[in-house]
Design an enzyme around this catalytic site. Structure first.
Site, PDB file in Angstrom:
ATOM      1  N   HIS A  96     -16.182   9.968 -16.231  1.00 31.21           N
ATOM      2  CA  HIS A  96     -17.085  10.673 -16.772  1.00 31.21           C
ATOM      3  C   HIS A  96     -17.352  11.230 -18.177  1.00 31.21           C
ATOM      4  CE1 HIS A  96     -21.567  12.509 -16.840  1.00 31.21           C
ATOM      5  NE2 HIS A  96     -21.500  11.306 -16.514  1.00 31.21           N
ATOM      6  N   HIS A 123     -23.074   3.904 -15.161  1.00 29.00           N
ATOM      7  CA  HIS A 123     -21.992   4.007 -15.747  1.00 29.00           C
ATOM      8  C   HIS A 123     -20.597   3.228 -16.175  1.00 29.00           C
ATOM      9  CE1 HIS A 123     -23.384   7.841 -17.462  1.00 29.00           C
ATOM     10  NE2 HIS A 123     -22.912   8.133 -17.057  1.00 29.00           N
TER      11      HIS A 123
HETATM   12 CO    CO Z   1     -23.731  10.326 -16.313  1.00 27.12          CO
END
Ligand code: CO
Length: 299
Positions: free
Chosen positions: A184, A246
């Site tokens: 991330h 994501h």
């Molecule tokens: Co994020």
């Protein structure tokens, strides 16, 4: 100076005041039905996901936690307000860590193991520590509340994580093909963990790369490394607990700015593997080891 004296006076008054209510508190505490006989509870805290297929990762964590602590109640909390709101619209009600802790306190629970399911000790973990810690000083509150570390907190964790990555790389991948992990990333200082992970990974396999969505190393950094090595094919894998938004969109999506699109455009054939790390037992074990440390301090 004056200010300091003022605070000292206020603190002293507060101490005297608290001192005065202690006996009453103890008395009230005794009236807490069966509170003392209750064992600890476990609160698992994650950012959350609204993608149903990503829930497999959470289900796997819960199964392992329940197996390790069969008689302990296990609760969940999502830190993301946006995700909680999204899920609420479809009838799924998830608590924030604060609401979950308030409920546990209300139920007379006196000991809690709060286990962070985050990857790095970043902003979300530190916020969790602060807010969970606030529940410790309350009248009739928890006697013990401990917060377990995220997955990548100690040097030993990085070793375990790097070893675990080696076991989850698809068998079909050939040595000259790259493996690109998408972390991330964060603006928090602990983002450095991702750089450290790349080092650990490349000592095991020089063709494994770590990139991040929001921090460093960036996709550009990774792309540069792949091109300078003449890599022709890359396996793309999320380095996150769940294969959520994501992974589905930023990593493997069809949009021109997804990692798959950018690398394909650069002449590197891409093979995405959409599975969250928490779907692999080797990774769940890292969180579980942190939870075991916390549980050993509770009764
Ligand atoms: Co994020």
């Amino acid at each position: 100076m004056l200010r300091k004296r003022f605070f000292m006076t206020v603190s002293l008054c507060l101490l005297l005041f608290l001192g005065g209510v202690v006996p009453a508190t103890a008395q009230h505490g005794m009236g807490h039905k069966g509170a003392d006989e209750k064992g600890p509870a476990i609160l698992l805290v994650t950012f959350g996901t609204s993608i149903p297929s990503a829930q497999a990762a959470f289900a796997n964590i819960e199964e392992k936690v329940r197996a390790a602590f069969p008689d302990v109640p296990v609760k969940w909390a999502y830190t993301s307000y946006v995700i909680r709101e999204k899920l609420a619209k479809s009838g799924q009600h998830l608590d924030s860590p604060e609401v979950a802790l308030a409920k546990l306190m209300d139920e007379g629970c006196t000991q809690v193991a709060v286990q962070s399911l985050h990857m790095i000790p970043g902003a979300e973990f530190h916020e969790l520590k602060v807010n969970a810690g606030a529940f410790k000083g309350m009248v009739d509150g928890f006697e013990r509340l401990l917060v377990g570390y995220p997955a990548l907190s100690t040097s030993e964790d990085l070793t375990k994580a790097a070893d675990a990555v080696m076991t989850i790389i698809p068998k079909e991948r050939k040595k000259d093909e790259a493996v690109v992990l998408m972390g991330h990333g964060a603006h928090h200082p602990s983002n450095a963990v991702y750089e450290a992970m790349m080092y650990r990974l490349q000592r095991r396999d020089p063709n494994v790369y770590m990139g991040t969505v929001e921090g460093t190393p960036s996709l550009d950094d990774v792309k540069g490394m792949l091109l300078s090595k003449g890599v022709k094919k890359a396996w793309l894998m999320p380095f996150m607990s769940v294969a959520g938004d994501h992974a589905v969109n930023d990593l493997a999506g069809e949009e021109p700015d997804s990692w798959k699109s950018v690398l394909t455009e650069a002449g590197i054939a891409c093979e995405p593997v959409i599975r969250g790390l928490a779907e692999y037992d080797a990774f769940v074990d890292i969180w579980l080891d942190h939870l075991k440390v916390v549980m050993a301090h509770l009764k």
